[in-house]
Design an enzyme around this catalytic site. Sequence first.
Site, PDB file in Angstrom:
ATOM      1  N   ASP A   1       4.950   5.229  26.252  1.00 53.70           N
ATOM      2  CA  ASP A   1       3.618   4.586  25.947  1.00 53.70           C
ATOM      3  C   ASP A   1       3.662   4.368  25.052  1.00 53.70           C
ATOM      4  OD1 ASP A   1       3.495   6.944  26.266  1.00 53.70           O
ATOM      5  OD2 ASP A   1       1.682   7.029  27.154  1.00 53.70           O
TER       6      ASP A   1
ATOM      7  N   LYS B   1       8.384  11.016  29.834  1.00 56.99           N
ATOM      8  CA  LYS B   1       6.987  10.936  30.042  1.00 56.99           C
ATOM      9  C   LYS B   1       6.159  12.703  30.741  1.00 56.99           C
ATOM     10  CE  LYS B   1       2.602   9.279  30.891  1.00 56.99           C
ATOM     11  NZ  LYS B   1       1.554   8.529  29.930  1.00 56.99           N
TER      12      LYS B   1
ATOM     13  N   ASP C   1      15.510   0.764  30.898  1.00 61.49           N
ATOM     14  CA  ASP C   1      15.841  -0.995  31.440  1.00 61.49           C
ATOM     15  C   ASP C   1      14.334  -1.786  30.781  1.00 61.49           C
ATOM     16  OD1 ASP C   1      15.770  -3.240  33.536  1.00 61.49           O
ATOM     17  OD2 ASP C   1      14.042  -2.667  34.220  1.00 61.49           O
TER      18      ASP C   1
ATOM     19  N   TYR D   1      15.585   4.227  40.305  1.00 67.82           N
ATOM     20  CA  TYR D   1      16.769   3.738  41.170  1.00 67.82           C
ATOM     21  C   TYR D   1      17.396   4.026  42.205  1.00 67.82           C
ATOM     22  CZ  TYR D   1      16.088   0.070  37.509  1.00 67.82           C
ATOM     23  OH  TYR D   1      15.738  -0.980  36.352  1.00 67.82           O
TER      24      TYR D   1
ATOM     25  N   ASP E   1      14.391  -4.710  26.928  1.00 76.50           N
ATOM     26  CA  ASP E   1      13.630  -6.357  27.559  1.00 76.50           C
ATOM     27  C   ASP E   1      13.437  -6.499  25.798  1.00 76.50           C
ATOM     28  OD1 ASP E   1      15.547  -6.594  29.597  1.00 76.50           O
ATOM     29  OD2 ASP E   1      13.607  -7.996  30.942  1.00 76.50           O
TER      30      ASP E   1
HETATM   31  C1  IPM Z   1      19.090  -4.886  33.904  1.00 76.08           C
HETATM   32  C2  IPM Z   1      18.366  -5.666  35.117  1.00 76.08           C
HETATM   33  C3  IPM Z   1      19.011  -4.607  36.508  1.00 76.08           C
HETATM   34  C4  IPM Z   1      18.575  -3.551  36.338  1.00 76.08           C
HETATM   35  C5  IPM Z   1      18.578  -5.041  37.495  1.00 76.08           C
HETATM   36  C6  IPM Z   1      18.987  -6.679  38.025  1.00 76.08           C
HETATM   37  C7  IPM Z   1      19.724  -4.473  38.921  1.00 76.08           C
HETATM   38  O1  IPM Z   1      16.949  -5.850  35.092  1.00 76.08           O
HETATM   39  O2  IPM Z   1      21.001  -4.582  33.982  1.00 76.08           O
HETATM   40  O3  IPM Z   1      18.846  -4.180  32.942  1.00 76.08           O
HETATM   41  O4  IPM Z   1      17.194  -3.421  36.523  1.00 76.08           O
HETATM   42  O5  IPM Z   1      19.164  -2.340  36.093  1.00 76.08           O
HETATM   43 MN    MN Z   2      16.749  -5.274  33.160  1.00 75.27          MN
END
Ligand code: IPM
Ligand code: MN
Length: 360
Positions: free
Chosen positions: A219, A187, A243, A141, A247
């Site tokens: 993975d 990884k 990140d 990042y 999700d």
């Molecule tokens: C998160 C989001 C952010 C990230 C974006 C919006 C920059 O996806 O907080 O998970 O990638 O960290």
């Molecule tokens: Mn995110």
Amino acid sequence: MKAQIAFLPGDGVGPEVLAQARRVLETIGRMFNHTFDIVEGDIGGVAIDRYDSPLPKPTIELVQKSNAVLLGAVGDKKYDVLPAAKKPERGLLDLRTLLGNYANLRPVFVFDPLADSSTVRAEVVRGVDIMFVRELLGGIYFGTPRMREGNRAVDTEVYTVEEVRRVSRVAFELARTRRKHVTSVDKANVLETSILWRQTVAEVAKDYPDVTLANLYVDNCAMQLIIKPKQFDVVVTNNLFGDILSDEGGVLAGSLGMLPSASIGGPVGFYEPVHGSAPDIAGMGKANPIGAIGSVAMMLEHSFKLPELGSRVQRAISRAIDKGYRTADIFSPGQTLVSTTQMGDAICKLIESSDANYAT
Ligand code: IPM
Ligand code: MN
């Protein structure tokens, strides 16, 4: 106590979910005689529109003199044409750097009545309770060089031993308060940064003989999270993998809208729901405020050292779910479909009522 809290609603559903988070803080403040002084600031797309910058100076000044920060969400397709350095997301990344919170805690907790809401089978997700610890200030990042040269683009993954060490310590400390198991995700079969990551975590682990450590390639971890998520207690990983995997955690919890987060390690704690700006449902009263309200619970615990009030909010969320209140993202037939505000109402009432003492 008396504290100033910067509220940065941002874009999309951010303002709607933060309005409910505000009510929760005000309810707690009123009930327990705490003065929470909430001051709003702009970030992301709304800040670009108003100040031509995703993290304008007044917001920087505001967060620096606040005791904690709560963010809604940033981002909208409208800004896709802007270069990366000017996008709404840049405001969030710069804010994270400014505040110096290197450990992003993203708990994934499956409320029992929501086990059926996941697309993963109920018997697989029932009882899942994972704490993701995502490194937040390093990795791909932020690494340099980072550039675009015509048909070629470069991003760089960089980690130092110290960056890995400090986030690992947070993970092991948390594990001590939980089921005493850390899974480090990397990884290391391919990446130098991951080899350094794995070695460093193993070094830190020596200081925590009471905590067990497992290493997984990312993975495989992505697959294990769906096959057997109950094997995980604390998961520590780098910025990008964290990140992505968090999700995936949202799927286990029934909806990304359920997930709160806390970023710690710097002087001013930073809290945000894990979900994004969801522009497709913005302004429709459909957004789930539980991620934002859960972030308030984490703020009470981590920034204000009021864990019993954090638990009170957490129990109220749990009771609202038990009573069948559901925003659209977690709705199933037979339950009560509610708007963002109605979910906020239900949770505030449960915080106030003795019901909130009900242990779940
Ligand atoms: C998160 C989001 C952010 C990230 C974006 C919006 C920059 O996806 O907080 O998970 O990638 O960290
Ligand atoms: Mn995110």
